[in-house]
Design a protein around this motif. Sequence first.
Motif, short mmCIF file in Angstrom:
data_model
loop_
_atom_site.label_atom_id
_atom_site.label_comp_id
_atom_site.label_asym_id
_atom_site.label_seq_id
_atom_site.Cartn_x
_atom_site.Cartn_y
_atom_site.Cartn_z
N SER A 1 0.81 -1.22 0.00
CA SER A 1 0.00 0.00 0.00
C SER A 1 0.85 1.27 0.00
O SER A 1 0.34 2.34 -0.23
CB SER A 1 -0.95 0.00 1.20
OG SER A 1 -0.25 -0.04 2.41
N LEU A 2 2.15 1.15 0.23
CA LEU A 2 3.04 2.32 0.14
C LEU A 2 3.65 2.49 -1.25
O LEU A 2 4.40 3.42 -1.47
CB LEU A 2 4.17 2.22 1.17
CG LEU A 2 3.88 2.72 2.57
CD1 LEU A 2 5.11 2.58 3.45
CD2 LEU A 2 3.43 4.17 2.56
N LYS A 3 3.34 1.58 -2.15
CA LYS A 3 3.94 1.66 -3.49
C LYS A 3 3.64 3.03 -4.10
O LYS A 3 2.50 3.47 -4.14
CB LYS A 3 3.38 0.55 -4.38
CG LYS A 3 4.16 0.35 -5.66
CD LYS A 3 3.61 -0.85 -6.41
CE LYS A 3 4.37 -1.09 -7.69
NZ LYS A 3 5.64 -1.75 -7.48
N ASP A 6 4.69 9.14 -1.72
CA ASP A 6 5.72 10.18 -1.59
C ASP A 6 6.06 10.35 -0.11
O ASP A 6 5.43 11.16 0.59
CB ASP A 6 5.20 11.48 -2.19
CG ASP A 6 6.22 12.60 -2.13
OD1 ASP A 6 7.42 12.30 -1.94
OD2 ASP A 6 5.82 13.76 -2.27
N LEU A 7 7.02 9.58 0.39
CA LEU A 7 7.35 9.61 1.82
C LEU A 7 7.72 10.99 2.34
O LEU A 7 7.37 11.32 3.48
CB LEU A 7 8.46 8.59 2.12
CG LEU A 7 8.04 7.13 2.06
CD1 LEU A 7 9.25 6.22 2.23
CD2 LEU A 7 6.99 6.81 3.11
N PRO A 8 8.43 11.84 1.59
CA PRO A 8 8.73 13.17 2.12
C PRO A 8 7.50 13.99 2.51
O PRO A 8 7.60 14.93 3.30
CB PRO A 8 9.52 13.83 0.98
CG PRO A 8 10.21 12.68 0.31
CD PRO A 8 9.18 11.57 0.35
N GLY A 29 16.73 9.87 -0.28
CA GLY A 29 17.29 10.89 0.61
C GLY A 29 16.35 11.33 1.72
O GLY A 29 16.43 12.45 2.21
N TRP A 30 15.47 10.44 2.12
CA TRP A 30 14.51 10.71 3.21
C TRP A 30 14.66 9.61 4.26
O TRP A 30 14.86 8.45 3.91
CB TRP A 30 13.09 10.71 2.66
CG TRP A 30 12.03 10.88 3.72
CD1 TRP A 30 11.47 12.04 4.13
CD2 TRP A 30 11.41 9.84 4.51
NE1 TRP A 30 10.55 11.81 5.14
CE2 TRP A 30 10.50 10.46 5.39
CE3 TRP A 30 11.56 8.46 4.58
CZ2 TRP A 30 9.73 9.74 6.30
CZ3 TRP A 30 10.80 7.74 5.48
CH2 TRP A 30 9.89 8.38 6.34
#
Length: 200
Positions: A1-3, A6-8, A29-30
């Motif tokens: 479900s995280l595919k 945008d983690l930032p 880079g996060w």
Amino acid sequence: SLKNFDLPRLDVFDTIGMNAAYRHWDQIGWYPTYYICLDKVVGISHKDEIARLIAQHGRNGIRAFFLRSNLIKELPGDLADSDVVFDFDAIRAIAPLFNPMPITTGSHASLFGALLGYRRMVLAGIDCNYVEKVEGAVDRGGTVLEIVGSTQGNPNYFFDGYQVAGDRYNVPNSSPDLHLESWRAVAPVLAGRGIPVWNM
């Protein structure tokens, strides 16, 4: 479900990241606020990279690492004794908060959040729907598997390269519905502390 998530975008929140997801963090880079790995096999398999993350915590911004005793014993002395490294097994021996069984990194990450004083939590990427033995994995005895081939398209994780050749890990559900049962065990502990947890 995280595919493709945008983690930032999560930078406005404190976050807990787990296990081998550092490979994705390195690419983008996060890094999360906290890191946790409670699988004894996964921890040892990734000990060099976890040691790197600890050594670079001043640059990557990870404030604390919640790890098992067997992994901490394998770290170089200066890292094992770092004030950002916390021993799950030692804390569990004195903190009833961590007694729910079975133990999984995901479920107990929420307890780690409670220990840190967070009163609300949102889960992301904890799907509980594992393929037990992915293509490219071989048995190494007991519940341990090792990746020996390509895992492109690995259905268990949100990015290609989460697992690579040489990685060792436990069969996801080494007992029936292990991950689901771990959440069933943790839920009343969190509810008893008035901590709501939402699944994103």
